[in-house]
Design a protein around this motif. Structure first.
Motif, PDB file in Angstrom:
ATOM      1  N   VAL A  64       0.808  -1.123   0.022  1.00  0.00           N
ATOM      2  CA  VAL A  64       0.052  -0.041   0.038  1.00  0.00           C
ATOM      3  C   VAL A  64       0.848   1.203   0.089  1.00  0.00           C
ATOM      4  O   VAL A  64       1.836   1.326   0.745  1.00  0.00           O
ATOM      5  N   MET A  65       0.351   2.091  -0.651  1.00  0.00           N
ATOM      6  CA  MET A  65       1.396   3.615  -0.824  1.00  0.00           C
ATOM      7  C   MET A  65       0.739   4.498  -0.057  1.00  0.00           C
ATOM      8  O   MET A  65      -0.649   4.803  -0.341  1.00  0.00           O
ATOM      9  N   VAL A  66       1.383   5.268   0.684  1.00  0.00           N
ATOM     10  CA  VAL A  66       0.630   6.468   1.372  1.00  0.00           C
ATOM     11  C   VAL A  66       1.651   7.911   0.833  1.00  0.00           C
ATOM     12  O   VAL A  66       2.898   7.910   0.803  1.00  0.00           O
ATOM     13  N   PRO A  67       0.729   8.514   0.121  1.00  0.00           N
ATOM     14  CA  PRO A  67       1.620   9.825  -0.534  1.00  0.00           C
ATOM     15  C   PRO A  67       1.961  10.447   0.507  1.00  0.00           C
ATOM     16  O   PRO A  67       1.489  10.912   1.409  1.00  0.00           O
ATOM     17  N   MET A  68       3.137  11.358   0.303  1.00  0.00           N
ATOM     18  CA  MET A  68       3.843  12.055   0.962  1.00  0.00           C
ATOM     19  C   MET A  68       4.225  13.188   0.200  1.00  0.00           C
ATOM     20  O   MET A  68       4.899  13.375  -0.541  1.00  0.00           O
ATOM     21  N   ASP A  69       3.758  14.829   0.649  1.00  0.00           N
ATOM     22  CA  ASP A  69       4.038  15.847   0.031  1.00  0.00           C
ATOM     23  C   ASP A  69       4.870  16.831   1.185  1.00  0.00           C
ATOM     24  O   ASP A  69       4.042  17.628   1.820  1.00  0.00           O
ATOM     25  N   ALA A  70       5.902  16.464   1.386  1.00  0.00           N
ATOM     26  CA  ALA A  70       6.625  17.065   2.612  1.00  0.00           C
ATOM     27  C   ALA A  70       8.093  17.784   2.399  1.00  0.00           C
ATOM     28  O   ALA A  70       8.874  18.018   3.023  1.00  0.00           O
ATOM     29  N   GLY A  71       7.855  18.275   0.978  1.00  0.00           N
ATOM     30  CA  GLY A  71       9.391  18.706   0.420  1.00  0.00           C
ATOM     31  C   GLY A  71      10.542  17.975   0.761  1.00  0.00           C
ATOM     32  O   GLY A  71      11.562  18.280   1.308  1.00  0.00           O
ATOM     33  N   TRP A  72      10.321  16.731   0.137  1.00  0.00           N
ATOM     34  CA  TRP A  72      11.358  15.546   0.139  1.00  0.00           C
ATOM     35  C   TRP A  72      12.386  15.987  -0.934  1.00  0.00           C
ATOM     36  O   TRP A  72      12.273  16.191  -1.971  1.00  0.00           O
ATOM     37  N   SER A  73      13.729  15.354  -0.567  1.00  0.00           N
ATOM     38  CA  SER A  73      14.814  15.288  -1.490  1.00  0.00           C
ATOM     39  C   SER A  73      15.921  14.380  -0.926  1.00  0.00           C
ATOM     40  O   SER A  73      16.000  14.367   0.410  1.00  0.00           O
ATOM     41  N   ASP A  74      16.379  13.590  -1.688  1.00  0.00           N
ATOM     42  CA  ASP A  74      17.541  12.770  -1.463  1.00  0.00           C
ATOM     43  C   ASP A  74      18.948  13.193  -1.664  1.00  0.00           C
ATOM     44  O   ASP A  74      20.020  12.670  -1.482  1.00  0.00           O
ATOM     45  N   VAL A  75      18.823  14.668  -2.059  1.00  0.00           N
ATOM     46  CA  VAL A  75      20.075  15.300  -1.992  1.00  0.00           C
ATOM     47  C   VAL A  75      21.084  14.541  -2.839  1.00  0.00           C
ATOM     48  O   VAL A  75      22.169  14.347  -2.428  1.00  0.00           O
ATOM     49  N   GLY A  76      20.790  14.099  -3.850  1.00  0.00           N
ATOM     50  CA  GLY A  76      21.749  13.193  -4.748  1.00  0.00           C
ATOM     51  C   GLY A  76      22.706  13.831  -5.470  1.00  0.00           C
ATOM     52  O   GLY A  76      23.523  13.084  -6.046  1.00  0.00           O
TER      53      GLY A  76
END
Length: 468
Positions: A259-271
């Motif tokens: 199951v997927m829970v969407p997240m809109d939290a200003g995420w970045s993996d800083v890749g």
């Protein structure tokens, strides 16, 4: 009870020279006065949870322990992977360790090198996932995309599971730009964040069905693990035979309960440095400036100074990074190629890909100030109550000058104190060590002299973690 599992492995080669294999990005203070590892723990505040379980490799064990000590962060253990085997075995070790302790917690699997700007949104998504995971589902967090990013995998939404979650339709590999644009336009896809939540027992059940070979290898490795201070040492001989596989391939793409829970939290993996520029505070000219930096007629640059004044005139869209032993200048739109420089450094057997000039040890750090044909000068910092390994050298003598604090010196069969502005001499072949018996950091200047000054001229007579 929720058990955060924080994966702190990885080398972060695309952020060289800030990130090195022995001191990668998760331990660096990139966006605040906390390291990325410390930020990962801090954003759990407000969520009821057990003390986190950490997973890292052998080379980083003391860095993890020290950064937890700095923030007085409790933990339920630090698992040491003797070799890297991707995320499925790492998470399996954590699940088995939790079950070994007699619990069946909800595991919240987090990477230690992600940036999340909206912590409240992150916490809301975690609480939503908690209800779903308690029902036996395996939750993955999908990041609501704000651009057609080609550097991430995607997750396609299936039918709704709840008002704010979806069954997983499929996992999609990193797409082309055209395909990524289509994904974003449809609104049916999220970025694959690499964050998960599930009961330890449910994950192990699914693994037993889909990858019993990984489960068996990890089970044997945990059964033969040995405690060592704060660390849990995984059996290397067994674990190195474990297949390397990601959790997506091993479990999440095969289970019927994803199951997927969407997240809109200003995420970045800083890749990359371009990603770091995007999330950094910028001036009116679009420059993200860190450290002692001056600019004139310069626009949209990321400029980082660690040790010296850096000035930039009439340049646009550059990444300029200065550290004590290396300088990077790159086009901001070509920073993915920084890894090619790291590859060249490896081929040339240069140490700059591996560690910074200032090297961290369990007892403190040492930093090379100057070097010549028959001398090396270093600045040593030793934390209160700590000491170096007892050792001797066959080709070099050493002079130590104390500039702050008081040193307790072992020199041959003698032990004595050396105060500020005083010095001592360690002759060739003499067993020696430095201790800090005081309450403040001990700083001293070490001058090595002799015909051979390389680091391999050392005989450790009594170990303390890692000497230098």
């Amino acid at each position: 009870m929720l058990l955060p599992v924080i994966m702190a492995g990885g080398s972060g080669s695309r952020l060289w020279p800030l990130s090195r294999s022995l001191y990668p990005k998760q331990f660096i203070r990139l966006t605040s006065d906390k390291s990325m590892l410390q930020e990962t723990v801090a954003r759990l505040t407000g969520i009821e949870h057990q003390a986190p379980l950490f997973i890292c490799n052998e080379d980083h064990r003391f860095i993890v322990a020290e950064q937890l000590r700095e923030t007085k962060q409790a933990h339920t253990g630090i698992l040491l992977e003797p070799v890297g085997r991707n995320t499925a075995p790492a998470i399996t070790l954590a699940a088995l360790q939790a079950r070994h302790q007699g619990d069946d917690p909800l595991l919240l699997v987090l990477a230690a090198d992600h940036v999340i700007e909206d912590e409240r949104a992150f916490q809301r998504a975690v609480l939503e996932a908690q209800h779903i995971a308690e029902e036996g589902k395996l939750v993955t967090f999908g990041i609501v995309p704000n651009a057609p990013e080609t550097g991430y995998g995607y997750i396609k939404k299936g039918k709704a599971y709840s008002a704010t979650s979806f069954h997983v339709n499929e996992f999609v590999e990193k797409p082309s730009l055209k395909t990524a644009q289509h994904y974003v336009q449809t609104g049916e896809y999220c970025w694959n964040s690499g964050m998960f939540m599930f009961k330890a027992s449910r994950f192990l059940e699914e693994l037993k069905v889909h990858r019993p070979d990984i489960l068996e290898a990890c089970h044997q490795a945990i059964e033969h693990a040995k405690p060592d201070l704060d660390f849990i040492r995984i059996n290397e001989a067994i674990f190195q035979d474990c297949p390397a596989e990601s959790i997506d391939y091993a479990v999440m793409e095969n289970t019927q309960d994803a199951v997927m829970v969407p997240m809109d939290a200003g995420w970045s993996d800083v890749g990359s440095f371009s990603a770091l520029w995007e999330i950094s505070k910028r001036d009116e000219a679009g420059n993200a400036l860190v450290g002692d930096v001056l600019t004139a007629s310069a626009n949209n640059n990321y400029i980082y100074s660690q040790d010296k004044l850096v000035s930039a005139v009439g340049v646009d869209d550059l990444v300029i990074v200065e550290t004590k032993d290396a300088v990077l200048v790159a086009n901001r739109h070509k920073v993915q190629d920084v890894k090619n420089i790291v590859s060249q450094l490896k081929q040339l057997d240069r140490t700059e890909y591996q560690q910074h000039r200032e090297v961290y040890r369990p007892w403190g750090s040492h930093d090379e100030i100057a070097a010549g044909e028959r001398y090396h000068v270093k600045h040593l910092k030793i934390k209160p109550g700590e000491r170096t390994a007892l050792q001797q050298h066959h080709h070099r003598a050493e002079h130590w000058v104390v500039v702050q604090g008081t040193a307790k010196v072992t020199n041959g069969d003698k032990s004595y104190l050396v105060a500020e502005n005083a010095s001592t001499f360690i002759p060739v072949g003499a067993p020696h060590r430095i201790e800090n018996p005081g309450k403040i950091d001990l700083h001293l200047i070490e001058v090595r002299s002799g015909c051979y000054l390389n680091e391999d001229d050392v005989v450790r007579l009594e170990e303390y973690g890692v000497g230098y």
